[in-house]
Each structure stands twice: as structure tokens, then as C-alpha cells.
Design a protein around this motif. Structure first.
Motif, PDB file in Angstrom:
ATOM      1  N   GLU A 104      -1.581   8.211   8.964  1.00 55.35           N
ATOM      2  CA  GLU A 104      -1.925   7.254  10.024  1.00 55.35           C
ATOM      3  C   GLU A 104      -2.062   5.838   9.482  1.00 55.35           C
ATOM      4  OE1 GLU A 104      -5.411   6.370  13.303  1.00 55.35           O
ATOM      5  OE2 GLU A 104      -5.339   8.334  12.370  1.00 55.35           O
ATOM      6  N   ASN A 105      -2.682   5.681   8.325  1.00 53.48           N
ATOM      7  CA  ASN A 105      -2.959   4.342   7.791  1.00 53.48           C
ATOM      8  C   ASN A 105      -2.133   3.988   6.561  1.00 53.48           C
ATOM      9  OD1 ASN A 105      -5.048   3.658   9.672  1.00 53.48           O
ATOM     10  ND2 ASN A 105      -6.306   5.191   8.641  1.00 53.48           N
ATOM     11  N   GLY A 106      -1.212   4.848   6.179  1.00 48.71           N
ATOM     12  CA  GLY A 106      -0.461   4.634   4.950  1.00 48.71           C
ATOM     13  C   GLY A 106       0.424   3.406   4.933  1.00 48.71           C
ATOM     14  N   PHE A 107       0.829   2.917   6.087  1.00 45.74           N
ATOM     15  CA  PHE A 107       1.680   1.730   6.165  1.00 45.74           C
ATOM     16  C   PHE A 107       0.923   0.517   6.716  1.00 45.74           C
ATOM     17  CE2 PHE A 107       5.232   4.742   5.997  1.00 45.74           C
ATOM     18  CZ  PHE A 107       6.153   4.042   5.241  1.00 45.74           C
ATOM     19  N   ARG A 108      -0.390   0.661   6.898  1.00 47.94           N
ATOM     20  CA  ARG A 108      -1.167  -0.436   7.490  1.00 47.94           C
ATOM     21  C   ARG A 108      -2.152  -0.997   6.475  1.00 47.94           C
ATOM     22  NH1 ARG A 108      -3.882   1.277  12.933  1.00 47.94           N
ATOM     23  NH2 ARG A 108      -5.347   1.892  11.352  1.00 47.94           N
ATOM     24  N   MET A 109      -2.318  -2.301   6.506  1.00 48.57           N
ATOM     25  CA  MET A 109      -3.363  -2.950   5.724  1.00 48.57           C
ATOM     26  C   MET A 109      -4.583  -3.029   6.629  1.00 48.57           C
ATOM     27  SD  MET A 109      -3.162  -6.613   3.820  1.00 48.57           S
ATOM     28  CE  MET A 109      -4.667  -7.522   3.491  1.00 48.57           C
ATOM     29  N   LEU A 110      -5.605  -2.264   6.279  1.00 52.02           N
ATOM     30  CA  LEU A 110      -6.794  -2.162   7.124  1.00 52.02           C
ATOM     31  C   LEU A 110      -7.674  -3.398   6.986  1.00 52.02           C
ATOM     32  CD1 LEU A 110      -7.612   1.583   6.391  1.00 52.02           C
ATOM     33  CD2 LEU A 110      -6.224   0.619   8.249  1.00 52.02           C
ATOM     34  N   GLU A 111      -8.570  -3.571   7.921  1.00 51.13           N
ATOM     35  CA  GLU A 111      -9.451  -4.753   7.940  1.00 51.13           C
ATOM     36  C   GLU A 111     -10.303  -4.887   6.679  1.00 51.13           C
ATOM     37  OE1 GLU A 111      -9.646  -7.439   9.974  1.00 51.13           O
ATOM     38  OE2 GLU A 111      -7.846  -6.587  10.887  1.00 51.13           O
ATOM     39  N   ASP A 112     -10.697  -3.770   6.072  1.00 55.09           N
ATOM     40  CA  ASP A 112     -11.533  -3.836   4.873  1.00 55.09           C
ATOM     41  C   ASP A 112     -10.715  -3.966   3.588  1.00 55.09           C
ATOM     42  OD1 ASP A 112     -10.535  -1.241   4.979  1.00 55.09           O
ATOM     43  OD2 ASP A 112     -12.342  -0.353   4.130  1.00 55.09           O
ATOM     44  N   LYS A 131       0.833  -1.210   0.000  1.00 52.17           N
ATOM     45  CA  LYS A 131       0.000   0.000   0.000  1.00 52.17           C
ATOM     46  C   LYS A 131       0.865   1.257   0.000  1.00 52.17           C
ATOM     47  CE  LYS A 131      -3.626   1.965   2.952  1.00 52.17           C
ATOM     48  NZ  LYS A 131      -4.439   1.631   4.137  1.00 52.17           N
ATOM     49  N   HIS A 132       1.885   1.295   0.848  1.00 54.14           N
ATOM     50  CA  HIS A 132       2.754   2.467   0.934  1.00 54.14           C
ATOM     51  C   HIS A 132       3.498   2.707  -0.383  1.00 54.14           C
ATOM     52  CE1 HIS A 132       5.767   5.313   2.172  1.00 54.14           C
ATOM     53  NE2 HIS A 132       6.706   4.453   1.799  1.00 54.14           N
ATOM     54  N   VAL A 133       4.060   1.666  -0.959  1.00 53.60           N
ATOM     55  CA  VAL A 133       4.810   1.833  -2.207  1.00 53.60           C
ATOM     56  C   VAL A 133       3.870   2.290  -3.323  1.00 53.60           C
ATOM     57  CG1 VAL A 133       6.188   0.619  -3.948  1.00 53.60           C
ATOM     58  CG2 VAL A 133       6.671   0.289  -1.529  1.00 53.60           C
ATOM     59  N   ARG A 134       2.677   1.737  -3.357  1.00 55.89           N
ATOM     60  CA  ARG A 134       1.674   2.186  -4.344  1.00 55.89           C
ATOM     61  C   ARG A 134       1.354   3.658  -4.151  1.00 55.89           C
ATOM     62  NH1 ARG A 134      -4.096   0.689  -2.806  1.00 55.89           N
ATOM     63  NH2 ARG A 134      -3.586   2.442  -1.447  1.00 55.89           N
ATOM     64  N   ASP A 135       1.052   4.049  -2.925  1.00 53.78           N
ATOM     65  CA  ASP A 135       0.686   5.435  -2.648  1.00 53.78           C
ATOM     66  C   ASP A 135       1.845   6.394  -2.925  1.00 53.78           C
ATOM     67  OD1 ASP A 135      -1.797   4.471  -1.899  1.00 53.78           O
ATOM     68  OD2 ASP A 135      -1.479   4.769   0.250  1.00 53.78           O
ATOM     69  N   THR A 136       3.051   5.957  -2.601  1.00 51.09           N
ATOM     70  CA  THR A 136       4.235   6.776  -2.876  1.00 51.09           C
ATOM     71  C   THR A 136       4.394   6.981  -4.374  1.00 51.09           C
ATOM     72  OG1 THR A 136       5.317   6.054  -0.847  1.00 51.09           O
ATOM     73  CG2 THR A 136       6.745   6.880  -2.610  1.00 51.09           C
ATOM     74  N   GLU A 137       4.216   5.916  -5.138  1.00 51.47           N
ATOM     75  CA  GLU A 137       4.332   6.025  -6.594  1.00 51.47           C
ATOM     76  C   GLU A 137       3.263   6.964  -7.149  1.00 51.47           C
ATOM     77  OE1 GLU A 137       4.320   3.035 -10.408  1.00 51.47           O
ATOM     78  OE2 GLU A 137       5.374   2.389  -8.594  1.00 51.47           O
ATOM     79  N   ILE A 138       2.051   6.858  -6.664  1.00 48.30           N
ATOM     80  CA  ILE A 138       0.979   7.750  -7.111  1.00 48.30           C
ATOM     81  C   ILE A 138       1.351   9.206  -6.820  1.00 48.30           C
ATOM     82  CG2 ILE A 138      -1.398   8.493  -6.638  1.00 48.30           C
ATOM     83  CD1 ILE A 138      -2.048   5.468  -6.180  1.00 48.30           C
ATOM     84  N   GLY A 139       1.809   9.467  -5.598  1.00 44.98           N
ATOM     85  CA  GLY A 139       2.153  10.830  -5.218  1.00 44.98           C
ATOM     86  C   GLY A 139       3.286  11.406  -6.049  1.00 44.98           C
ATOM     87  N   LEU A 187      -5.226  -8.340   0.390  1.00 51.38           N
ATOM     88  CA  LEU A 187      -3.946  -8.360  -0.317  1.00 51.38           C
ATOM     89  C   LEU A 187      -4.182  -8.382  -1.816  1.00 51.38           C
ATOM     90  CD1 LEU A 187      -0.888  -8.437  -0.193  1.00 51.38           C
ATOM     91  CD2 LEU A 187      -1.039 -10.934   0.075  1.00 51.38           C
ATOM     92  N   GLU A 188      -5.144  -9.167  -2.253  1.00 47.16           N
ATOM     93  CA  GLU A 188      -5.464  -9.222  -3.682  1.00 47.16           C
ATOM     94  C   GLU A 188      -5.867  -7.840  -4.204  1.00 47.16           C
ATOM     95  OE1 GLU A 188      -8.548 -11.416  -6.796  1.00 47.16           O
ATOM     96  OE2 GLU A 188      -8.584 -11.981  -4.684  1.00 47.16           O
ATOM     97  N   GLY A 189      -6.685  -7.133  -3.465  1.00 45.04           N
ATOM     98  CA  GLY A 189      -7.104  -5.795  -3.871  1.00 45.04           C
ATOM     99  C   GLY A 189      -5.945  -4.805  -3.915  1.00 45.04           C
ATOM    100  N   LEU A 190      -5.059  -4.884  -2.922  1.00 43.08           N
ATOM    101  CA  LEU A 190      -3.895  -4.001  -2.912  1.00 43.08           C
ATOM    102  C   LEU A 190      -2.968  -4.302  -4.085  1.00 43.08           C
ATOM    103  CD1 LEU A 190      -3.072  -3.909   0.910  1.00 43.08           C
ATOM    104  CD2 LEU A 190      -4.020  -2.045  -0.479  1.00 43.08           C
ATOM    105  N   LEU A 191      -2.786  -5.584  -4.394  1.00 45.67           N
ATOM    106  CA  LEU A 191      -1.932  -5.951  -5.527  1.00 45.67           C
ATOM    107  C   LEU A 191      -2.542  -5.513  -6.859  1.00 45.67           C
ATOM    108  CD1 LEU A 191      -0.748  -9.459  -4.316  1.00 45.67           C
ATOM    109  CD2 LEU A 191       0.698  -7.440  -4.676  1.00 45.67           C
ATOM    110  N   GLU A 192      -3.854  -5.647  -6.988  1.00 43.49           N
ATOM    111  CA  GLU A 192      -4.512  -5.181  -8.214  1.00 43.49           C
ATOM    112  C   GLU A 192      -4.352  -3.672  -8.366  1.00 43.49           C
ATOM    113  OE1 GLU A 192      -8.597  -6.464  -8.192  1.00 43.49           O
ATOM    114  OE2 GLU A 192      -8.030  -8.590  -8.286  1.00 43.49           O
ATOM    115  N   SER A 193      -4.530  -2.954  -7.290  1.00 40.51           N
ATOM    116  CA  SER A 193      -4.374  -1.502  -7.322  1.00 40.51           C
ATOM    117  C   SER A 193      -2.929  -1.116  -7.642  1.00 40.51           C
ATOM    118  CB  SER A 193      -4.813  -0.915  -5.985  1.00 40.51           C
ATOM    119  OG  SER A 193      -4.655   0.469  -5.975  1.00 40.51           O
ATOM    120  N   TYR A 194      -1.979  -1.869  -7.116  1.00 36.37           N
ATOM    121  CA  TYR A 194      -0.566  -1.620  -7.394  1.00 36.37           C
ATOM    122  C   TYR A 194      -0.263  -1.851  -8.880  1.00 36.37           C
ATOM    123  CZ  TYR A 194       4.526  -1.744  -6.538  1.00 36.37           C
ATOM    124  OH  TYR A 194       5.882  -1.507  -6.545  1.00 36.37           O
ATOM    125  N   GLU A 195      -0.854  -2.880  -9.458  1.00 37.24           N
ATOM    126  CA  GLU A 195      -0.693  -3.150 -10.901  1.00 37.24           C
ATOM    127  C   GLU A 195      -1.259  -1.985 -11.721  1.00 37.24           C
ATOM    128  OE1 GLU A 195       0.794  -5.616 -12.688  1.00 37.24           O
ATOM    129  OE2 GLU A 195       1.519  -6.449 -10.801  1.00 37.24           O
TER     130      GLU A 195
END
Length: 174
Positions: free
Chosen positions: A88-96, A60-68, A99-107
């Protein structure tokens, strides 16, 4: 086809320099993605080391950093800062989150980065945002942004390798 091959194919029409940069970035993205292969969401949320880092949080953090930083490459500090970071949540994988969703978003982020870079001049420079960690008055070129993304992705792939080994003993980079 893997992401590295896709990136290399897409970059063939780009300059040799951009091709090299995108190939390096894709390689480090692949290391990071490989590190989380086969994990459950629960494992991806674990913070098993002294730090608060989790594997899902790193993706999540690497994705968000790349976007920024790509926002910066396109429109400078103003565009980069127009979408505030969730510190606050940039380095955390939240309950909702999954991993599949984060990887798809990273792609999707990777594909967007590659499309944007195809249309940008690597020599274009923007003044950096005002922040204590940046040299006052300094500017970065698009090239420097891409080099930063490579370094950021590589650094966090190493962090991920340590965390993965702590989670289940799996070593991904050595």
C-alpha cells in the motif's frame, strides 16, 4: 567523494565482473539520486502525472526492492519473504518521511548491498518465490539478481526524470 567512486574503489578487490556490475548499479543509483537534488519534501511527495508515483516514493521503492532482492541473494525466497512488503505504501512518501531520510537510507542500503555481494558467489542460485509473474520452478543466480537491480534502478530513474520535469521543469537525464 560521490557514490560511484566509492563503489568503484570498494569493488577493485572484487572480480572484474562484480566490479562492472557494481559500477553499472552505482551509475543508475546516481541518476536516480541526481533527479531529486534540490527538491523539498513537498515536491518529492507530489504525484503530478497520471500514475500514483512520486519522486520520494520511487527512492523508497527502489531501496525496498534492493533490500528484498539482496535478502533473496543471501537466503533465497524464504528469507526474501520473511519481511513482508508494504504494498500500500511502498511507492508513496508518507508524511512522516523526509527526502533526506529516504536518501540516507538508500545510501545505507547501497553500502549493505556492496558488502554482501563482496562475500557472495555470483553463480549461487535460489528458486524464485512462487508468484504469478515468475516462471514456475525457475531459479535466479546472484548475478541475475544484480542485473535485475540494475534494470529496476534504471527504469525508475527514467520514471523519476519524467516526474521531475513535470514538478518543476527540471530535466535531469537529457
Amino acid at each position: 567523494m560521490n557514490a560511484t567512486a566509492t563503489t568503484v574503489d570498494a569493488a577493485r578487490t572484487a572480480s572484474p565482473e562484480l566490479t562492472d556490475l557494481l559500477t553499472a548499479l552505482a551509475r543508475h543509483r546516481d541518476f536516480l539520486r541526481f533527479t531529486v537534488r534540490g527538491l523539498t519534501d513537498e515536491q518529492a511527495r507530489q504525484t503530478p502525472t497520471a500514475s500514483a508515483l512520486s519522486l520520494g516514493g520511487l527512492i523508497k521503492h527502489v531501496r525496498d526492492t534492493e533490500i528484498g532482492w539482496m535478502r533473496f541473494a543471501v537466503g533465497g525466497a524464504e528469507l526474501m519473504e520473511s519481511d513482508p512488503a508494504d504494498w500500500e505504501n511502498g511507492f508513496r512518501m508518507l508524511e512522516d518521511e523526509t527526502l533526506e531520510g529516504l536518501l540516507e537510507s538508500y545510501e545505507e542500503t547501497a553500502a549493505t548491498t556492496e558488502r554482501l555481494l563482496a562475500d557472495l558467489d555470483l553463480n549461487t542460485a535460489h528458486p524464485l518465490p512462487v508468484a504469478p509473474w515468475f516462471e514456475p520452478g525457475a531459479s535466479w543466480t546472484v548475478r541475475r539478481v544484480v542485473l535485475h537491480l540494475i534494470a529496476e534502478t534504471s527504469q525508475h530513474a527514467g520514471h523519476a526524470d519524467i516526474i521531475r520535469e513535470t514538478v518543476d521543469g527540471q530535466r535531469t537525464m537529457g
